[in-house]
Design a protein around this motif. Structure first.
Motif, PDB file in Angstrom:
ATOM      1  N   ILE A  10       0.806  -1.221   0.000  1.00 12.78           N
ATOM      2  CA  ILE A  10       0.000   0.000   0.000  1.00 12.78           C
ATOM      3  C   ILE A  10       0.839   1.271   0.000  1.00 12.78           C
ATOM      4  O   ILE A  10       0.424   2.289  -0.542  1.00 12.78           O
ATOM      5  N   LYS A  11       2.053   1.197   0.590  1.00  9.37           N
ATOM      6  CA  LYS A  11       2.940   2.361   0.571  1.00  9.37           C
ATOM      7  C   LYS A  11       4.346   1.914   0.931  1.00  9.37           C
ATOM      8  O   LYS A  11       4.600   1.502   2.063  1.00  9.37           O
ATOM      9  N   GLY A  12       5.241   1.989  -0.043  1.00 12.33           N
ATOM     10  CA  GLY A  12       6.612   1.570   0.216  1.00 12.33           C
ATOM     11  C   GLY A  12       6.681   0.118   0.657  1.00 12.33           C
ATOM     12  O   GLY A  12       6.205  -0.785  -0.028  1.00 12.33           O
ATOM     13  N   THR A  13       7.270  -0.097   1.837  1.00  8.00           N
ATOM     14  CA  THR A  13       7.366  -1.458   2.374  1.00  8.00           C
ATOM     15  C   THR A  13       6.143  -1.842   3.201  1.00  8.00           C
ATOM     16  O   THR A  13       6.092  -2.952   3.728  1.00  8.00           O
ATOM     17  N   ASN A  14       5.177  -0.925   3.355  1.00  5.76           N
ATOM     18  CA  ASN A  14       3.947  -1.223   4.102  1.00  5.76           C
ATOM     19  C   ASN A  14       2.990  -2.049   3.253  1.00  5.76           C
ATOM     20  O   ASN A  14       2.667  -1.664   2.130  1.00  5.76           O
ATOM     21  N   TRP A  15       2.571  -3.168   3.794  1.00  4.80           N
ATOM     22  CA  TRP A  15       1.581  -4.010   3.131  1.00  4.80           C
ATOM     23  C   TRP A  15       0.277  -3.948   3.908  1.00  4.80           C
ATOM     24  O   TRP A  15       0.271  -3.755   5.126  1.00  4.80           O
ATOM     25  N   CYS A  16      -0.818  -4.154   3.189  1.00  5.88           N
ATOM     26  CA  CYS A  16      -2.132  -4.205   3.819  1.00  5.88           C
ATOM     27  C   CYS A  16      -2.584  -5.658   3.915  1.00  5.88           C
ATOM     28  O   CYS A  16      -2.508  -6.410   2.945  1.00  5.88           O
ATOM     29  N   PHE A  17      -3.044  -6.054   5.112  1.00  4.17           N
ATOM     30  CA  PHE A  17      -3.618  -7.379   5.348  1.00  4.17           C
ATOM     31  C   PHE A  17      -5.015  -7.157   5.911  1.00  4.17           C
ATOM     32  O   PHE A  17      -5.159  -6.596   7.000  1.00  4.17           O
ATOM     33  N   SER A  18      -6.019  -7.575   5.177  1.00  2.00           N
ATOM     34  CA  SER A  18      -7.382  -7.306   5.611  1.00  2.00           C
ATOM     35  C   SER A  18      -8.287  -8.471   5.242  1.00  2.00           C
ATOM     36  O   SER A  18      -8.019  -9.207   4.294  1.00  2.00           O
ATOM     37  N   ARG A  19      -9.367  -8.616   6.016  1.00  4.61           N
ATOM     38  CA  ARG A  19     -10.355  -9.654   5.758  1.00  4.61           C
ATOM     39  C   ARG A  19     -11.647  -9.019   5.267  1.00  4.61           C
ATOM     40  O   ARG A  19     -12.034  -7.950   5.733  1.00  4.61           O
ATOM     41  N   SER A  20     -12.307  -9.674   4.344  1.00  2.31           N
ATOM     42  CA  SER A  20     -13.560  -9.179   3.813  1.00  2.31           C
ATOM     43  C   SER A  20     -14.593  -9.046   4.924  1.00  2.31           C
ATOM     44  O   SER A  20     -14.776  -9.957   5.736  1.00  2.31           O
ATOM     45  N   HIS A 249       5.855   8.157  -3.399  1.00  2.00           N
ATOM     46  CA  HIS A 249       6.128   8.681  -2.067  1.00  2.00           C
ATOM     47  C   HIS A 249       4.924   8.571  -1.138  1.00  2.00           C
ATOM     48  O   HIS A 249       5.072   8.243   0.040  1.00  2.00           O
ATOM     49  N   ASP A 250       3.732   8.852  -1.637  1.00  2.00           N
ATOM     50  CA  ASP A 250       2.542   8.876  -0.793  1.00  2.00           C
ATOM     51  C   ASP A 250       1.758   7.572  -0.797  1.00  2.00           C
ATOM     52  O   ASP A 250       0.791   7.435  -0.045  1.00  2.00           O
ATOM     53  N   GLY A 251       2.155   6.619  -1.634  1.00  2.36           N
ATOM     54  CA  GLY A 251       1.440   5.348  -1.691  1.00  2.36           C
ATOM     55  C   GLY A 251       0.117   5.486  -2.425  1.00  2.36           C
ATOM     56  O   GLY A 251      -0.086   6.412  -3.226  1.00  2.36           O
ATOM     57  N   LEU A 252      -0.807   4.588  -2.152  1.00  2.00           N
ATOM     58  CA  LEU A 252      -2.114   4.611  -2.799  1.00  2.00           C
ATOM     59  C   LEU A 252      -2.921   5.809  -2.319  1.00  2.00           C
ATOM     60  O   LEU A 252      -2.896   6.153  -1.137  1.00  2.00           O
ATOM     61  N   SER A 253      -3.641   6.428  -3.237  1.00  2.00           N
ATOM     62  CA  SER A 253      -4.487   7.560  -2.865  1.00  2.00           C
ATOM     63  C   SER A 253      -5.730   7.062  -2.135  1.00  2.00           C
ATOM     64  O   SER A 253      -6.091   5.884  -2.200  1.00  2.00           O
ATOM     65  N   LYS A 273      -5.293   3.087   7.694  1.00  3.44           N
ATOM     66  CA  LYS A 273      -4.328   3.026   8.802  1.00  3.44           C
ATOM     67  C   LYS A 273      -3.024   2.377   8.347  1.00  3.44           C
ATOM     68  O   LYS A 273      -1.938   2.782   8.781  1.00  3.44           O
ATOM     69  N   TYR A 274      -3.116   1.364   7.493  1.00  3.14           N
ATOM     70  CA  TYR A 274      -1.909   0.720   6.977  1.00  3.14           C
ATOM     71  C   TYR A 274      -1.072   1.727   6.168  1.00  3.14           C
ATOM     72  O   TYR A 274       0.153   1.750   6.272  1.00  3.14           O
ATOM     73  N   ARG A 275      -1.734   2.559   5.379  1.00  5.65           N
ATOM     74  CA  ARG A 275      -1.001   3.531   4.569  1.00  5.65           C
ATOM     75  C   ARG A 275      -0.352   4.604   5.432  1.00  5.65           C
ATOM     76  O   ARG A 275       0.790   5.038   5.148  1.00  5.65           O
ATOM     77  N   ASP A 276      -1.046   5.026   6.477  1.00  2.96           N
ATOM     78  CA  ASP A 276      -0.548   6.124   7.303  1.00  2.96           C
ATOM     79  C   ASP A 276       0.420   5.679   8.392  1.00  2.96           C
ATOM     80  O   ASP A 276       1.057   6.515   9.029  1.00  2.96           O
ATOM     81  N   SER A 277       0.486   4.361   8.640  1.00  4.32           N
ATOM     82  CA  SER A 277       1.400   3.873   9.687  1.00  4.32           C
ATOM     83  C   SER A 277       2.823   3.862   9.164  1.00  4.32           C
ATOM     84  O   SER A 277       3.075   3.739   7.960  1.00  4.32           O
TER      85      SER A 277
END
Length: 278
Positions: A10-20, A249-253, A273-277
């Motif tokens: 989602i941003k750089g080395t940050n990944w998003c892990f989410s459940r439906s 630089h800012d990741g996904l909008s 939260k994943y993007r902003d962390s």
């Protein structure tokens, strides 16, 4: 029960892990679990003392009892009129909840009823990398939430001393909630680690080196035999196309994240939260 997971950078080395969140089976199971949970201390004691049960079963029953009480209390605060003390406590609680890490929310969503996971990820990513990142977050969760669980438990006696004050004991209930939350996240971490690890270890023990190598090659391409496997990798071209909008630089909008959440039924606030962390 199958859990649908979505994994993507989602941003750089940050990944998003989410459940439906659109999981009717999980909701019905949760409702049936709460319907069997004792609603009073007398019923709780009767259930624990009536038949000899393993320690972990009694612990689960106690956790469900506390969870039911907290949910009912939270609903009462939510319905409180504007400007009242209960309404102010509710707003304070929302502020505190917004600080909970999204990885904790994700791990809490992996309940004990989950028997397999469907993992959706961008088609350009290596399937083995996706599984490795899931194992990493699960293993890290077992370490972190176990430490914070015991830390929260140790604070319960201290915060319970505030009950002598003629005010709502907010510190005690917050620590009680964090204790419950870390316990659930710990259980979810152990369950997820089991689901994304067992199939490969079982396959390796049942086959020779030649078949093991073939399995690894197939996994790299996102191909595997899902028969009897607790995990199912699903590369998505649609998700891959959405990720093309990423900023270096800012990741996904926020607009792109909103589109992803609508398509894959994810919680937008948790994904943001994943993007902003950091």
């Amino acid at each position: 029960m199958r859990a649908k997971l979505v994994v993507f950078p989602i941003k750089g080395t940050n990944w998003c892990f989410s459940r439906s969140i659109n999981d009717s089976i999980a909701s019905s199971n949760l409702g049936s679990a709460f319907s069997q949970t004792p609603s009073t201390l007398k019923e709780l004691w009767r259930n624990i003392s009536s038949k000899p049960k393993p320690l972990n079963a009694n612990a689960e029953l106690l956790v469900d009892f506390v969870s039911l009480k907290m949910n009912r209390a939270w609903v009462g605060l939510e319905k409180a009129p504007q400007g009242t003390v209960k309404n102010k406590i509710y707003k304070l609680g929302l502020g505190l909840l917004s600080r909970v890490k999204p990885s904790e929310m994700f791990l809490k969503s992996i309940s004990k009823e989950v028997t397999n996971v469907q993992i959706t990820y961008p088609s350009s990513l290596n399937a083995r990398l996706v599984r490795r990142r899931l194992r990493h977050i699960a293993m890290r969760g077992t370490i972190i939430h176990k430490k914070y669980f015991y830390g929260s438990v140790s604070l319960l006696p201290l915060t319970s001393a505030f009950t002598v004050l003629p005010l709502p004991n907010i510190p005690f209930f917050w620590v009680l909630f964090r204790t419950y939350s870390h316990w659930r996240a710990l259980q979810g971490s152990e369950k997820l680690l089991q689901l994304v690890s067992d199939s490969s270890s079982t396959l390796n023990s049942a086959t020779g080196n030649e078949k093991e190598t073939k399995h690894d090659d197939d996994s790299m391409n996102g191909i595997h035999n899902s028969l009897g496997s607790p995990w199912d990798l699903q590369p998505s071209k649609e998700l891959e196309e959405l990720l093309h909008r990423v900023d270096e630089h800012d990741g996904l909008s926020k607009c792109t994240i909103s589109d992803i959440c609508k398509i894959f039924d994810l919680n937008t606030n948790d994904v943001l939260k994943y993007r902003d962390s950091m």
